[in-house]
Design a protein around this motif. Structure first.
Motif, PDB file in Angstrom:
ATOM      1  N   VAL A   6       0.877  -1.181   0.000  1.00  0.00           N
ATOM      2  CA  VAL A   6       0.000   0.000   0.000  1.00  0.00           C
ATOM      3  C   VAL A   6       0.908   1.222   0.000  1.00  0.00           C
ATOM      4  O   VAL A   6       1.679   1.430   0.944  1.00  0.00           O
ATOM      5  N   ILE A   7       0.833   1.981  -1.083  1.00  0.00           N
ATOM      6  CA  ILE A   7       1.756   3.109  -1.277  1.00  0.00           C
ATOM      7  C   ILE A   7       1.049   4.429  -1.007  1.00  0.00           C
ATOM      8  O   ILE A   7       0.064   4.749  -1.686  1.00  0.00           O
ATOM      9  N   ASN A   8       1.554   5.165  -0.019  1.00  0.00           N
ATOM     10  CA  ASN A   8       1.120   6.554   0.132  1.00  0.00           C
ATOM     11  C   ASN A   8       2.060   7.373  -0.747  1.00  0.00           C
ATOM     12  O   ASN A   8       3.246   7.476  -0.438  1.00  0.00           O
ATOM     13  N   PRO A   9       1.548   7.955  -1.829  1.00  0.00           N
ATOM     14  CA  PRO A   9       2.451   8.677  -2.745  1.00  0.00           C
ATOM     15  C   PRO A   9       3.026   9.978  -2.175  1.00  0.00           C
ATOM     16  O   PRO A   9       4.010  10.488  -2.738  1.00  0.00           O
ATOM     17  N   ASN A  10       2.417  10.490  -1.099  1.00  0.00           N
ATOM     18  CA  ASN A  10       3.055  11.661  -0.491  1.00  0.00           C
ATOM     19  C   ASN A  10       4.041  11.169   0.569  1.00  0.00           C
ATOM     20  O   ASN A  10       4.088   9.979   0.875  1.00  0.00           O
ATOM     21  N   THR A  11       4.810  12.063   1.127  1.00  0.00           N
ATOM     22  CA  THR A  11       5.900  11.618   2.025  1.00  0.00           C
ATOM     23  C   THR A  11       5.516  11.750   3.501  1.00  0.00           C
ATOM     24  O   THR A  11       6.356  11.576   4.380  1.00  0.00           O
ATOM     25  N   ASN A  12       4.216  12.025   3.774  1.00  0.00           N
ATOM     26  CA  ASN A  12       3.809  12.290   5.158  1.00  0.00           C
ATOM     27  C   ASN A  12       3.657  10.992   5.939  1.00  0.00           C
ATOM     28  O   ASN A  12       2.824  10.141   5.616  1.00  0.00           O
ATOM     29  N   VAL A  13       4.462  10.872   7.004  1.00  0.00           N
ATOM     30  CA  VAL A  13       4.495   9.608   7.763  1.00  0.00           C
ATOM     31  C   VAL A  13       3.192   9.381   8.525  1.00  0.00           C
ATOM     32  O   VAL A  13       2.663   8.263   8.563  1.00  0.00           O
ATOM     33  N   ALA A  14       2.629  10.456   9.101  1.00  0.00           N
ATOM     34  CA  ALA A  14       1.382  10.299   9.879  1.00  0.00           C
ATOM     35  C   ALA A  14       0.258   9.791   8.978  1.00  0.00           C
ATOM     36  O   ALA A  14      -0.501   8.884   9.345  1.00  0.00           O
ATOM     37  N   MET A  15       0.159  10.350   7.768  1.00  0.00           N
ATOM     38  CA  MET A  15      -0.906   9.913   6.848  1.00  0.00           C
ATOM     39  C   MET A  15      -0.643   8.467   6.391  1.00  0.00           C
ATOM     40  O   MET A  15      -1.586   7.690   6.214  1.00  0.00           O
ATOM     41  N   THR A  16       0.610   8.112   6.238  1.00  0.00           N
ATOM     42  CA  THR A  16       0.949   6.735   5.879  1.00  0.00           C
ATOM     43  C   THR A  16       0.449   5.777   6.949  1.00  0.00           C
ATOM     44  O   THR A  16      -0.096   4.712   6.666  1.00  0.00           O
ATOM     45  N   HIS A  17       0.551   6.221   8.205  1.00  0.00           N
ATOM     46  CA  HIS A  17       0.072   5.396   9.334  1.00  0.00           C
ATOM     47  C   HIS A  17      -1.451   5.264   9.306  1.00  0.00           C
ATOM     48  O   HIS A  17      -2.000   4.167   9.465  1.00  0.00           O
ATOM     49  N   SER A  39       9.803   7.989  -1.071  1.00  0.00           N
ATOM     50  CA  SER A  39      11.038   8.295  -0.314  1.00  0.00           C
ATOM     51  C   SER A  39      11.434   9.760  -0.512  1.00  0.00           C
ATOM     52  O   SER A  39      12.229  10.295   0.250  1.00  0.00           O
ATOM     53  N   GLN A  40      10.854  10.390  -1.522  1.00  0.00           N
ATOM     54  CA  GLN A  40      11.165  11.804  -1.789  1.00  0.00           C
ATOM     55  C   GLN A  40       9.973  12.403  -2.518  1.00  0.00           C
ATOM     56  O   GLN A  40       9.121  11.672  -3.022  1.00  0.00           O
ATOM     57  N   GLY A  41       9.913  13.746  -2.572  1.00  0.00           N
ATOM     58  CA  GLY A  41       8.793  14.339  -3.306  1.00  0.00           C
ATOM     59  C   GLY A  41       8.030  15.343  -2.478  1.00  0.00           C
ATOM     60  O   GLY A  41       8.642  16.233  -1.891  1.00  0.00           O
ATOM     61  N   VAL A  42       6.707  15.184  -2.407  1.00  0.00           N
ATOM     62  CA  VAL A  42       5.845  16.174  -1.757  1.00  0.00           C
ATOM     63  C   VAL A  42       5.178  15.597  -0.506  1.00  0.00           C
ATOM     64  O   VAL A  42       4.797  14.432  -0.506  1.00  0.00           O
ATOM     65  N   GLU A  43       5.014  16.450   0.500  1.00  0.00           N
ATOM     66  CA  GLU A  43       4.421  15.942   1.757  1.00  0.00           C
ATOM     67  C   GLU A  43       2.896  15.802   1.626  1.00  0.00           C
ATOM     68  O   GLU A  43       2.246  15.156   2.419  1.00  0.00           O
ATOM     69  N   SER A  44       2.333  16.461   0.609  1.00  0.00           N
ATOM     70  CA  SER A  44       0.904  16.280   0.327  1.00  0.00           C
ATOM     71  C   SER A  44       0.698  16.569  -1.148  1.00  0.00           C
ATOM     72  O   SER A  44       1.486  17.296  -1.762  1.00  0.00           O
ATOM     73  N   ILE A  45      -0.349  15.975  -1.712  1.00  0.00           N
ATOM     74  CA  ILE A  45      -0.586  16.082  -3.154  1.00  0.00           C
ATOM     75  C   ILE A  45      -1.851  16.897  -3.354  1.00  0.00           C
ATOM     76  O   ILE A  45      -2.949  16.448  -2.986  1.00  0.00           O
ATOM     77  N   GLU A  46      -1.670  18.113  -3.885  1.00  0.00           N
ATOM     78  CA  GLU A  46      -2.807  19.065  -3.919  1.00  0.00           C
ATOM     79  C   GLU A  46      -2.924  19.745  -5.273  1.00  0.00           C
ATOM     80  O   GLU A  46      -3.300  20.904  -5.364  1.00  0.00           O
ATOM     81  N   GLY A  47      -2.583  19.022  -6.316  1.00  0.00           N
ATOM     82  CA  GLY A  47      -2.717  19.630  -7.646  1.00  0.00           C
ATOM     83  C   GLY A  47      -1.899  18.887  -8.680  1.00  0.00           C
ATOM     84  O   GLY A  47      -1.260  17.870  -8.387  1.00  0.00           O
ATOM     85  N   HIS A  48      -1.917  19.402  -9.912  1.00  0.00           N
ATOM     86  CA  HIS A  48      -1.294  18.701 -11.042  1.00  0.00           C
ATOM     87  C   HIS A  48       0.215  18.582 -10.865  1.00  0.00           C
ATOM     88  O   HIS A  48       0.814  17.562 -11.161  1.00  0.00           O
ATOM     89  N   PHE A  49       0.839  19.640 -10.367  1.00  0.00           N
ATOM     90  CA  PHE A  49       2.307  19.652 -10.159  1.00  0.00           C
ATOM     91  C   PHE A  49       2.675  18.555  -9.159  1.00  0.00           C
ATOM     92  O   PHE A  49       3.540  17.714  -9.421  1.00  0.00           O
ATOM     93  N   ASP A  50       1.944  18.526  -8.028  1.00  0.00           N
ATOM     94  CA  ASP A  50       2.218  17.513  -7.001  1.00  0.00           C
ATOM     95  C   ASP A  50       1.995  16.103  -7.551  1.00  0.00           C
ATOM     96  O   ASP A  50       2.740  15.167  -7.250  1.00  0.00           O
ATOM     97  N   GLU A  51       0.962  15.957  -8.359  1.00  0.00           N
ATOM     98  CA  GLU A  51       0.644  14.626  -8.920  1.00  0.00           C
ATOM     99  C   GLU A  51       1.799  14.120  -9.783  1.00  0.00           C
ATOM    100  O   GLU A  51       2.162  12.942  -9.722  1.00  0.00           O
ATOM    101  N   ALA A  52       2.369  15.036 -10.578  1.00  0.00           N
ATOM    102  CA  ALA A  52       3.465  14.625 -11.467  1.00  0.00           C
ATOM    103  C   ALA A  52       4.668  14.152 -10.644  1.00  0.00           C
ATOM    104  O   ALA A  52       5.269  13.109 -10.931  1.00  0.00           O
ATOM    105  N   ILE A  53       4.963  14.900  -9.585  1.00  0.00           N
ATOM    106  CA  ILE A  53       6.096  14.524  -8.723  1.00  0.00           C
ATOM    107  C   ILE A  53       5.794  13.185  -8.036  1.00  0.00           C
ATOM    108  O   ILE A  53       6.617  12.275  -7.987  1.00  0.00           O
ATOM    109  N   ALA A  54       4.542  13.063  -7.534  1.00  0.00           N
ATOM    110  CA  ALA A  54       4.179  11.860  -6.764  1.00  0.00           C
ATOM    111  C   ALA A  54       4.241  10.606  -7.633  1.00  0.00           C
ATOM    112  O   ALA A  54       4.557   9.517  -7.133  1.00  0.00           O
TER     113      ALA A  54
END
Ligand SMILES: O=C(O)C[C@H]1NC(=O)NC1=O
Length: 243
Positions: A6-17, A39-54
């Protein structure tokens, strides 16, 4: 025993939990949940830019999961970032939480509403509705107008707003079910379903059960056609980790 990644595409550990707990709450005894985040990228995904990185983070985790011998994968972000690219890499099933939640909603209601976080991410859900063929099943999309990580700030305000918007959707949209539009809302669905008396559907748990079903059916991602493994070619720079 099957490993399900189960992959959380953002880097936020609390949300991963939060996501991992929800996944494990429904996993079959024969499933072991491996919860990871980019392992790297954005702590939250809130738009097209974040999606591309994620999407890159998702692909990195898919590759690692394959090396660990996982039987299937969940992309636990409501934008389903990198879904088709991940399916090219994977041999087992790859299910995004938006498609999973939308599919489940269409099995129990003729129309559903979506409650997500920021207004700017509503268009991403709209694009997915069109891509998956559910445009005519979705009555309305609502945003609580709080950032994704408000769900993990411990104040409970985001959770209150989600409840409020679900009640509003029930009153206004004439839809039979509600889809929660964020992986970080995964722990809210059961309580809201029983309190509001309407199916409130979370995509993390829905996706885990869909992956389990596909594994049980012996159905992996098709390697015939456009989801075949990527053509072999050198990957330069930071993308070397994907070769
Ligand atoms: O699109 C959203 O609002 C939610 C989406 N963003 C994120 O970091 N995890 C998600 O599920």
């Amino acid at each position: 025993q099957h490993l399900i990644q189960v992959i959380n595409p953002n880097t936020n550990v609390a949300m991963t939990h939060t996501i991992a707990e929800a996944a494990r709450s429904v996993a079959a005894p024969s499933s072991e949940i491996i919860a990871v985040c980019s392992s790297q990228g954005v702590e939250s995904i809130e738009g097209h830019f974040d999606e591309a990185i994620a999407a890159i983070g998702v692909l990195e985790q898919i590759k690692l999961g394959k090396e660990q011998g996982v039987s299937g994968h969940v992309i636990a972000c409501f934008g389903d970032p990198g879904l088709l690219a991940a399916r090219e890499l994977a041999s087992g099933p790859v299910i995004g939480i938006a498609e999973a939640a939308m599919h489940v909603a269409t099995l129990v209601a003729t129309r559903f509403s979506i409650v997500t976080t920021l207004p700017r991410t509503v268009i991403i859900a709209r694009h997915l509705l069109r891509q998956y063929g559910f445009e005519h099943h979705c009555a309305a999309l609502h945003a609580i107008d709080l950032p994704v990580l408000a769900l993990e700030d411990g104040t409970g305000l985001a959770q209150l707003k989600v409840r409020e918007r679900c009640i509003q959707a029930m009153k206004e949209d004439n839809s039979g079910a509600i889809v929660l539009g964020c992986g970080g809302m995964a722990n809210l669905a059961r309580e809201l379903t029983s309190e509001l008396g309407i199916p409130v559907i979370d995509g993390v748990t829905a996706a885990v059960k869909m992956v389990e079903s596909l594994i049980a059916l012996g159905v992996g991602t098709s390697k015939h056609g456009d989801l075949a493994y990527p053509n072999k070619k050198p990957l330069s720079g930071c993308f070397d980790m994907l070769s």
